[in-house]
Design a protein around this motif. Structure first.
Motif, mmCIF file in Angstrom:
data_model
loop_
_atom_site.group_PDB
_atom_site.id
_atom_site.type_symbol
_atom_site.label_atom_id
_atom_site.label_comp_id
_atom_site.label_asym_id
_atom_site.label_seq_id
_atom_site.Cartn_x
_atom_site.Cartn_y
_atom_site.Cartn_z
ATOM 1 N N LEU A 244 48.106 36.753 53.955
ATOM 2 C CA LEU A 244 47.937 37.484 55.209
ATOM 3 C C LEU A 244 48.415 36.627 56.367
ATOM 4 N N ASP A 245 48.831 37.289 57.436
ATOM 5 C CA ASP A 245 49.128 36.529 58.646
ATOM 6 C C ASP A 245 47.824 36.355 59.430
ATOM 7 N N ARG A 246 47.889 35.653 60.537
ATOM 8 C CA ARG A 246 46.669 35.375 61.303
ATOM 9 C C ARG A 246 46.041 36.634 61.908
ATOM 10 N N ASP A 247 46.807 37.727 61.962
ATOM 11 C CA ASP A 247 46.278 39.009 62.445
ATOM 12 C C ASP A 247 45.699 39.853 61.308
ATOM 13 N N ILE B 195 49.534 31.450 58.088
ATOM 14 C CA ILE B 195 49.143 32.384 57.031
ATOM 15 C C ILE B 195 47.821 31.958 56.380
ATOM 16 N N ILE B 196 47.223 32.895 55.684
ATOM 17 C CA ILE B 196 46.029 32.659 54.861
ATOM 18 C C ILE B 196 46.379 33.187 53.481
ATOM 19 N N ALA B 197 46.265 32.335 52.492
ATOM 20 C CA ALA B 197 46.583 32.726 51.121
ATOM 21 C C ALA B 197 45.300 32.924 50.327
ATOM 22 N N CYS B 198 45.381 33.777 49.341
ATOM 23 C CA CYS B 198 44.228 34.050 48.484
ATOM 24 C C CYS B 198 44.711 34.206 47.043
ATOM 25 N N ILE B 199 44.027 33.502 46.163
ATOM 26 C CA ILE B 199 44.283 33.628 44.727
ATOM 27 C C ILE B 199 43.094 34.377 44.138
ATOM 28 N N MET B 200 43.377 35.430 43.391
ATOM 29 C CA MET B 200 42.317 36.244 42.788
ATOM 30 C C MET B 200 42.476 36.252 41.268
ATOM 31 N N VAL B 201 41.436 35.794 40.591
ATOM 32 C CA VAL B 201 41.412 35.824 39.133
ATOM 33 C C VAL B 201 40.658 37.078 38.725
ATOM 34 N N ASP B 202 41.296 37.916 37.920
ATOM 35 C CA ASP B 202 40.683 39.179 37.500
ATOM 36 C C ASP B 202 39.593 38.922 36.464
ATOM 37 N N LEU B 203 38.348 39.242 36.825
ATOM 38 C CA LEU B 203 37.196 39.084 35.930
ATOM 39 C C LEU B 203 36.647 40.436 35.476
ATOM 40 N N THR B 204 37.400 41.485 35.690
ATOM 41 C CA THR B 204 36.917 42.840 35.414
ATOM 42 C C THR B 204 36.465 42.989 33.962
ATOM 43 N N HIS B 205 37.286 42.548 33.022
ATOM 44 C CA HIS B 205 36.950 42.688 31.604
ATOM 45 C C HIS B 205 35.678 41.916 31.269
ATOM 46 N N GLU B 206 35.585 40.683 31.761
ATOM 47 C CA GLU B 206 34.396 39.863 31.506
ATOM 48 C C GLU B 206 33.152 40.503 32.112
ATOM 49 N N GLN B 207 33.284 41.050 33.313
ATOM 50 C CA GLN B 207 32.151 41.708 33.974
ATOM 51 C C GLN B 207 31.725 42.941 33.189
ATOM 52 N N GLN B 208 32.691 43.702 32.703
ATOM 53 C CA GLN B 208 32.360 44.878 31.905
ATOM 54 C C GLN B 208 31.623 44.478 30.632
#
Length: 169
Positions: free
Chosen positions: A24-27, A99-112
């Protein structure tokens, strides 16, 4: 390795990384997303680029705090119910690039799987409780029958004793 080769290698890694990546940008507008992010959230990159991140992420307060405090927001889990995805994410601002960076690890299967295990535990506990209740009911019925027959035997023995004492037997 030349600079162009390194750049194309980084682009290749970006495209093949199984983790969702969003910048994302700063806005708080979406600047870049990778294919894994698009798969996780069921969106097309072209539809969300240059759009407010709130449209896809609902709440960007963590991003704002990371930017304002210039600090990495360590691993946090978050459920994006509207997209049916559960992730562990790390946010980090890169001020010199704005900028602001974000890394997302998908835990959907584990949560299910965790939710299914919890459901099975609850169901098993309920079944065990029902079995114990039924066993207690049967034990009470047996005890009642034994009590009745014991009482009847006692009454019969008392009559027999009375008759013996009176000499009628």
């Amino acid at each position: 390795m030349s600079g162009a080769q390194r750049k194309s290698l980084w682009e290749l890694l970006w495209d093949y990384d199984p983790n969702g990546l969003i910048v994302l940008d700063r806005d708080m507008n979406v600047q870049i997303v990778n294919p894994a992010f698009c798969r996780m959230f069921g969106v097309e990159a072209d539809a969300i680029l240059d759009q407010p991140a709130e449209q896809i992420l609902d709440d960007v307060d963590e991003f704002r705090r990371a930017w304002q405090r210039d600090e990495v927001v360590p691993s946090r889990e978050r459920h994006y119910a509207q997209h049916g995805v559960y992730v562990r994410k790390v946010l980090f601002p890169i001020h010199d690039q704005q900028i602001i960076a974000c890394i997302m690890v998908d835990l959907t299967h584990e949560q299910q799987q965790r939710e299914e295990l919890q459901r099975l535990k609850r169901e098993t506990a309920k079944q065990i409780n029902e079995v114990v209740d039924n066993q207690m009911k049967v034990a009470q019925e047996i005890a009642g029958l034994l009590g009745e027959t014991t009482a009847e035997t006692k009454v019969s023995m008392l009559r027999l004793l009375q008759m013996i004492e009176q000499g009628t037997v």
